[in-house]
Write an enzyme that holds these catalytic residues in place. Structure first.
Site, short mmCIF file in Angstrom:
data_model
loop_
_atom_site.label_atom_id
_atom_site.label_comp_id
_atom_site.label_asym_id
_atom_site.label_seq_id
_atom_site.Cartn_x
_atom_site.Cartn_y
_atom_site.Cartn_z
CG ASP A 153 -1.97 -0.99 1.16
OD1 ASP A 153 -3.09 -0.75 0.47
OD2 ASP A 153 -1.69 -2.14 1.70
CG HIS A 193 -8.31 2.92 1.58
ND1 HIS A 193 -7.47 2.43 0.48
CD2 HIS A 193 -8.02 2.29 2.24
CE1 HIS A 193 -6.76 1.57 0.78
NE2 HIS A 193 -7.05 1.14 2.16
CG ASP A 201 -8.09 -1.53 8.08
OD1 ASP A 201 -7.54 -2.32 7.23
OD2 ASP A 201 -8.87 -0.67 7.98
CD GLU A 285 -12.76 -4.23 -0.78
OE1 GLU A 285 -12.26 -5.34 -0.72
OE2 GLU A 285 -13.73 -3.92 -0.14
CE LYS A 398 -9.08 -6.14 -1.91
NZ LYS A 398 -8.07 -5.99 -0.95
CB THR A 445 -11.55 -10.31 -1.94
OG1 THR A 445 -13.16 -9.80 -2.00
CG2 THR A 445 -10.56 -8.99 -2.21
CD GLU A 483 -6.35 -8.78 -3.17
OE1 GLU A 483 -6.85 -8.29 -1.92
OE2 GLU A 483 -5.63 -7.80 -3.62
CG ASN A 484 -5.73 -14.92 1.04
OD1 ASN A 484 -4.88 -14.23 0.37
ND2 ASN A 484 -5.51 -15.12 2.48
CB ALA A 485 -11.72 -12.12 2.09
CG LEU A 486 -11.28 -13.30 6.29
CD1 LEU A 486 -12.52 -14.07 7.07
CD2 LEU A 486 -11.39 -12.03 6.90
NE ARG A 521 -2.34 -7.52 5.60
CZ ARG A 521 -2.64 -6.78 4.70
NH1 ARG A 521 -1.46 -5.87 3.96
NH2 ARG A 521 -3.99 -6.39 4.40
#
Length: 579
Positions: A153, A193, A201, A285, A398, A445, A483-486, A521
């Protein structure tokens, strides 16, 4: 003396290493002194593969590097070093052979390259790299595992924090160079954002101070729900084209930021930096902030709430209603759509029988609401495409994987987020078509999720949602990335990602695969021995592709060997990240 860890990793990754001992510099080149320069791939395009000369050193992680050779009775190299060299040469031979076959074949390269998301706070507020030693060891470990690159980011709230047009790229410049040194590609996210308040986060990075000041003076610059609650994660798209930010429009601010990034990192574009993901809303997103977790406003699996009640959005709604011949529809959004944590059947607007979503008014409002989001994406993409044209990078956007209540007729959570997707209407095809017009990648995602893992009383269906998106991108002929969301570290999730990324959805799928996958991540958990072993095997399977000739057992054996070789480095990375 034994080969130091940097030399072992260097041998595995096929790079030229220099060791210094007693003031003498001893170079151990990889075979042919060349290393594969991985190219960003998109489906249905001409594949270009290059072999890039490299002489970059790899940072040493052992305090006293050992020379690659040690005296032996009778001369020659020690057996353990011969084994390492044989492994290195075998891998380089395999890479060169594969490169030759790709260059001399009309077929596109198989497999899905894996990127890894960096920690959200990889660059600190003082514009330096966070936990630099840990970052260096981690990047080296990722490269050794066969990872294609990293995603980072680039925070608007850090770079342009203090004054409009004043950019401080410190920290990012250092991080980019670290990635380049380790031979990793970069997906750079233009993060317009706020960080903080969304799923996952782990830190707080607000919008630039001067933007926050303007939003405090005019709170209608923030997204607003029907109860007057303001959301400061992202500037409301209702004022995209109005000069409300110190004389510039929000879109101009985003464009100037991207132009500044291009100018600062032009020497890395197309080589190290291969993708620009353009943030277009909360969590980066393209959506409205309809399900904010901050302060417990929303909790999964609530339907969320429409975000169209700031004066700029209402002004647009009024104009649309008048043009439609129903001016009375322009005073406000739906007032019977429930609250954030309701379920569809709790509301008159989203209920399956006779719900407002399925009325003439519902069609008018949802069309306007979703088209405002599409137009927002279009404006920013037009600018991004012009700025990065002919720079050798892909542009991506995204899209959120909103899978809860997917099995209902109204798909309420998708509607409040701005995706006009119902049982009777495909809301993802228009998004895919918009991205296709600008040659952008559709990044999606929740690829790791299975339907039965989610609460079925909320009719969650992530697999069906991923399939719908895959079909939409196929029809629009736009590349799909995932992507994986979690965070997930288990083989079960990895297998689901492998299956989803193969895009075996119908007879027209052919050899189509996802163009990339970004893993959420990099953190200490990833480097836990069991998680790391599974991850290395996962990366290898992804690179093999859906028509892989290697059996899974062979891939896992190779992964075990990599894990054994890299264990000291991985342990150091995990320990450093913990502090």
């Amino acid at each position: 003396m034994a080969m130091s860890l940097p030399h072992q990793i260097g041998a595995l990754s096929g790079t030229s290493l220099t060791a210094e001992t007693g003031g003498v510099s001893c170079e151990v080149p990889a075979k042919g002194s060349s290393a594969t320069s991985a190219m960003w791939r998109t489906p249905m395009t001409n594949l270009k593969v290059s072999v890039q000369k490299t002489g970059a050193e790899i940072d040493r992680v052992s305090p006293s590097p050992s020379p690659p050779m040690s005296p032996m009775m009778g001369g020659g190299m020690r057996p353990d070093l011969l084994a390492c060299q044989a492994l290195m040469e075998a891998q380089v031979d395999e890479v060169v052979e594969r490169e030759y076959k790709v260059r001399n074949s009309s077929e596109k390269e198989k497999g899905v390259p894996v990127f890894v998301m960096m920690p959200l706070d990889s660059v600190k507020m003082d514009h330096t790299v966070n936990r630099k030693k840990a970052m260096n060891a981690s990047l080296q470990a990722l490269k050794s595992a066969g990872v294609e690159g990293i995603m980072m980011d680039v925070w608007w709230g850090l770079v342009e924090r203090d004054a409009p047009g004043e950019y401080n790229w410190g920290g990012y410049a250092e991080l980019m160079e670290m990635a380049k040194k380790h031979g990793l590609k970069v997906q750079a996210v233009m993060s317009f954002h706020q960080c903080g308040g969304n799923v996952g986060d782990s830190c707080t990075i607000p919008l630039p101070r001067w933007v926050v000041e303007e939003m405090e003076k005019d709170s209608d610059l923030a997204y607003t729900d029907q109860w007057g609650r303001r959301n400061f994660e992202y500037v409301s798209l209702g004022c995209d084209t109005l000069p409300v930010l110190k004389g510039r429009t929000p879109v101009q601010c985003y464009s100037d930021f991207m132009r500044g990034f291009r100018d600062r990192f032009e020497n890395l574009l197309g080589d190290t930096i291969v993708e620009i993901q353009v943030g277009m809303g909360p969590a980066g997103e393209l959506r409205y902030p309809s399900y904010p977790e901050k302060d417990g406003v929303w909790k999964f699996p609530g339907i969320g709430a429409f975000q169209c009640y700031d004066k700029y959005m209402i002004s647009s709604l009024q104009g649309a209603a008048e043009a439609f011949g129903k001016p009375e529809w322009g005073h406000t959004g739906p007032t019977d759509a429930g609250q954030y944590n309701n379920w569809p059947e709790d509301t008159n607007f989203f209920k399956k029988e006779g719900g407002g979503w399925d009325s003439q008014y519902g069609e008018f409002f949802l069309t306007w609401y979703s088209e405002m989001l599409l137009n927002h994406g279009e404006r920013i993409l037009q600018s991004a495409k012009a700025i990065f044209e002919d720079k050798g990078v892909k542009i991506s956007v995204k899209i959120a994987g909103i899978h809860w209540h997917y099995g209902t007729r109204s798909h309420a959570p998708e509607l409040t987020a701005g995706y006009y997707n119902t049982r009777n209407r495909d809301g993802y095809l228009p998004i895919a078509q918009m991205l296709a017009r600008h040659g952008a990648v559709f990044n999606f995602t929740c690829v790791e999720m299975r339907d039965h893992e989610q609460p079925q009383d909320a009719q969650c269906a992530p697999e069906k949602l991923v399939r719908q998106v895959a079909l939409a991108t196929q029809e629009a002929q736009v590349p799909l990335a995932g992507e994986n969301a979690l965070p997930r570290y288990d083989d079960y999730a990895h297998e689901q990602i492998l299956q989803a990324s193969s895009l075996n959805i119908n007879d027209q799928s052919g050899d189509r695969e996802m163009c990339a996958f970004t893993y959420l991540r990099m953190n200490p958990d990833l480097f836990h021995p069991d998680n790391w072993r599974r991850f290395v095997a996962f990366v290898k399977k992804m690179k093999e592709g859906k028509d892989a000739n290697k059996c899974r057992e062979q891939v896992e054996r190779e992964a075990e060997h990599f894990v054994h070789i890299t264990q000291p480095l991985v342990q150091e990375a995990a320990a450093a990240l913990m502090h």
